[in-house]
Design an enzyme around this catalytic site. Structure first.
Site, PDB file in Angstrom:
ATOM      1  N   HIS A  87      27.772 -19.078  39.776  1.00  0.00           N
ATOM      2  CA  HIS A  87      28.889 -19.871  39.275  1.00  0.00           C
ATOM      3  C   HIS A  87      30.236 -19.240  39.622  1.00  0.00           C
ATOM      4  O   HIS A  87      31.225 -19.473  38.915  1.00  0.00           O
ATOM      5  CB  HIS A  87      28.785 -20.105  37.755  1.00  0.00           C
ATOM      6  CG  HIS A  87      27.607 -20.955  37.375  1.00  0.00           C
ATOM      7  ND1 HIS A  87      27.434 -22.250  37.847  1.00  0.00           N
ATOM      8  CD2 HIS A  87      26.539 -20.703  36.584  1.00  0.00           C
ATOM      9  CE1 HIS A  87      26.314 -22.743  37.358  1.00  0.00           C
ATOM     10  NE2 HIS A  87      25.750 -21.825  36.603  1.00  0.00           N
TER      11      HIS A  87
ATOM     12  N   GLU B 148      34.066 -24.584  42.066  1.00  0.00           N
ATOM     13  CA  GLU B 148      33.960 -24.550  40.614  1.00  0.00           C
ATOM     14  C   GLU B 148      34.984 -25.539  40.066  1.00  0.00           C
ATOM     15  O   GLU B 148      36.083 -25.669  40.614  1.00  0.00           O
ATOM     16  CB  GLU B 148      34.220 -23.144  40.070  1.00  0.00           C
ATOM     17  CG  GLU B 148      33.279 -22.073  40.598  1.00  0.00           C
ATOM     18  CD  GLU B 148      31.818 -22.351  40.311  1.00  0.00           C
ATOM     19  OE1 GLU B 148      31.528 -22.998  39.273  1.00  0.00           O
ATOM     20  OE2 GLU B 148      30.958 -21.940  41.108  1.00  0.00           O
TER      21      GLU B 148
ATOM     22  N   ASP C 295      28.363 -18.129  45.508  1.00  0.00           N
ATOM     23  CA  ASP C 295      27.460 -19.269  45.674  1.00  0.00           C
ATOM     24  C   ASP C 295      27.480 -19.780  47.106  1.00  0.00           C
ATOM     25  O   ASP C 295      26.443 -20.161  47.666  1.00  0.00           O
ATOM     26  CB  ASP C 295      27.849 -20.398  44.715  1.00  0.00           C
ATOM     27  CG  ASP C 295      27.496 -20.075  43.267  1.00  0.00           C
ATOM     28  OD1 ASP C 295      26.892 -19.007  43.033  1.00  0.00           O
ATOM     29  OD2 ASP C 295      27.813 -20.881  42.383  1.00  0.00           O
TER      30      ASP C 295
ATOM     31  N   ASP D  84      31.251 -23.836  48.295  1.00  0.00           N
ATOM     32  CA  ASP D  84      30.942 -24.153  46.899  1.00  0.00           C
ATOM     33  C   ASP D  84      32.263 -24.278  46.157  1.00  0.00           C
ATOM     34  O   ASP D  84      33.262 -23.633  46.512  1.00  0.00           O
ATOM     35  CB  ASP D  84      30.097 -23.045  46.262  1.00  0.00           C
ATOM     36  CG  ASP D  84      29.688 -23.392  44.845  1.00  0.00           C
ATOM     37  OD1 ASP D  84      28.793 -24.247  44.687  1.00  0.00           O
ATOM     38  OD2 ASP D  84      30.278 -22.840  43.898  1.00  0.00           O
TER      39      ASP D  84
END
Length: 553
Positions: A376, A240, A381, A238
């Site tokens: 998040h 960000e 995640d 994942d």
């Protein structure tokens, strides 16, 4: 070529030389009007022309007098016509002026202290015929994207056969000399009869702007070639970012875990220097601050480290299109090879858990009774995505007899029988080119409202494929599949794959999409033009017609 016609351009308008229309008050007016948007108090005596849109006459019974007041507009501006009349002098205006009339007024501009604004004190009022806007182009266009009042709460254009060309859009196009016009209401065909009765010397094209669900391509969970069994190593990851647009935004964190035989065996996590200050929104969403990113690896260093960790193993992510898109964009920028196959746990969740309706990471995790995690943040995640997969793999092994990633996509048609996930549909245009197409259009409209209604009357791609004979399929507006892919900066080969399925591509005026600039979805008008340029280039490369439409409402 068949639609060309040779209408000569209209002669330039001549100034009025004699009074036209019926005098209501005073003498008939022959002078040319001044646009209301240009009126200034010091102009004194002026003539204006426009539509009456409000009336506010008052009778002063004690004084036996009238205050005549009505508002009119020429759509460049508006003005109040206002005057005190003793006795019955104002009765011709009281009785003669009606809302919706088109009139000329000659009078003097004054500042009204009671009204608090500039008003026009009339000396003459003449009822005139409203001049219809003209199309003076020598070669007339054909509108291929037009809505009527049957597009629920979404259009003002009417096709009522009893209306004249000032209000009936089909009659207006016919009066302008247009050779054809398309009706493309949202999900319905209810305007076809009235449009047919309205059309006398113009070809009517029967179409629909449908709510399109690409259940064939959008529900592909595995991208790329891989024959890995479910118990092999998969890297779940994942990222960000500073925002959603991979053209302008950058990565600020990458987290990943290695999943083998249903268990997490290795982890990877790194912050990434964005080279800019984070916005308050991103700080609130992710919990990542500027101080946490001090000394973090650069974009290139972090992507290289992640690729080294992943190796050639399949990658998995929740909404993998987003995460893979940012990694791929970084690899293109820094000249790094990137060909890992990918698994999208979001698509698997939509296919395997149709009862959920919403498929955010935390919602799916709660449904599967997984441990709480910090949403998040990339590492949490990624681990949660890794914990999804064993559940999904067991369901596919039990229900579908599928045991490898390569076999997942082939099982998608069976999963689609469970129903269409609650995903936002895209827009698409299809126009009937013959009676077979018209019948197929009616069948698609019927089944979308009776069989696939889910807030919108949906048209699944597999149904459209089965009923495509006799239809011309267009890519529609900014809510269409192709424009959305261009806006999301998908790879050129992916854009070509999407565009190749359509019979023609569509672009629209910049003003239609200015809401994207107001909402911060793009940074400039030039970016909106670039979207249109990309669609034109796709048409040129693929040999597809590109049509400029108005998306008329």
């Amino acid at each position: 070529a068949a639609l060309k016609n040779t209408v000569r351009p209209a002669a330039p308008m001549k100034k009025d030389k004699k009074p036209q229309g019926k005098a209501i008050f005073g003498k008939a007016i022959s002078k040319a009007p001044t646009p209301m948007g240009e009126l200034e108090l010091d102009m004194g005596m002026v003539v204006v022309e426009g539509d009456v849109f409000a009336i506010d006459n008052r009778e002063l019974k004690k004084r036996g007098a009238w205050v005549v007041a009505f508002d009119m507009t020429d759509y460049t501006g508006s003005i109040r016509v206002n005057k005190f009349f003793p006795g019955e002098e104002g009765k011709p205006l009281v009785d003669g002026i009606k809302k919706g009339m088109h009139i000329k007024v000659q009078g003097r501009l004054n500042m009204d202290r009671f009204y608090g604004d500039m008003v026009l004190e009339p000396v003459a009022v003449t009822a005139t015929e409203k001049k219809m806007k003209e199309d003076t182009a020598p070669e007339k266009r054909v509108e291929l994207h037009l809505h009527t009042t049957m597009s629920s709460m979404d259009a003002l254009t009417s096709v009522g056969p009893k209306l004249g060309p000032d209000r009936n859009v089909v009659k207006r196009a016919e009066a302008w000399g247009h050779p054809a016009i398309a009706i493309t209401d949202h999900g319905v065909a209810q305007s076809f009869p009235d449009a047919w009765h309205s059309a006398k010397k113009i070809k009517l094209l029967y179409g629909v702007e449908a709510y399109f669900v690409n259940d064939v391509d959008d529900r592909v969970a595995i991208h790329g070639e891989t024959d890995a069994p479910f118990d092999s190593e998969i890297v779940c990851f994942d990222i960000e970012t500073t925002g959603l647009n991979k053209k302008h935004e950058v990565i600020i964190e990458i987290g990943a875990v290695v999943l083998k035989n249903g268990e997490i065996t290795d982890t990877f996590n790194t912050f990434v220097s964005p080279g800019r200050i984070l916005s308050p929104e991103i700080i609130r969403l992710t919990g990542i601050t500027d101080e946490m990113l001090v000394g973090a690896p650069s974009q290139e260093e972090a992507i290289r480290a992640f690729l080294a960790f992943a190796g050639d193993r399949p990658l998995a992510a929740h909404n993998a299109d987003f995460d893979m898109g940012f990694i791929a964009a970084g690899c293109r920028k820094y000249g790094l090879p990137f060909a890992n196959p990918s698994v999208d746990s979001l698509i698997l969740a939509q296919n395997l858990l149709p009862e959920l309706g919403k498929y955010k990471l935390d919602i799916v995790a709660e449904h599967l009774k997984l441990p709480a995690f910090q949403h998040h943040r990339a590492s949490d995640d990624a681990a949660t995505c890794g914990l999804f997969l064993p559940h999904f793999f067991r369901m596919m092994e039990r229900d579908l007899g599928v045991h490898s990633l390569q076999a997942v996509n082939a099982a998608m048609p069976e999963l689609r029988k469970k129903g269409h996930a609650n995903r936002k549909p895209k827009h698409i245009i299809f126009i009937a080119k013959n009676k077979v197409g018209l019948k197929n259009l009616y069948q698609l409209v019927s089944m979308s409202n009776l069989k696939y209604l889910k807030r919108f009357p949906l048209v699944p791609k597999d149904e459209l494929v089965q009923h495509r004979e006799g239809l011309i399929v267009g890519s529609a507006c900014e809510a269409g599949e192709l424009f959305q892919a261009v806006k999301d900066h998908k790879d050129w080969e992916e854009l070509k794959r999407i565009a190749s399925w359509y019979d023609y591509l569509e672009i629209q005026p910049i003003c239609n999409n200015m809401f994207m600039l107001r909402k911060g979805m793009v940074r400039s008008e030039e970016e909106l033009r670039d979207f249109n340029r990309a669609i034109v280039k796709l048409g040129e490369e693929l040999g597809k017609p590109v049509c400029a439409t108005g998306d008329v409402h």
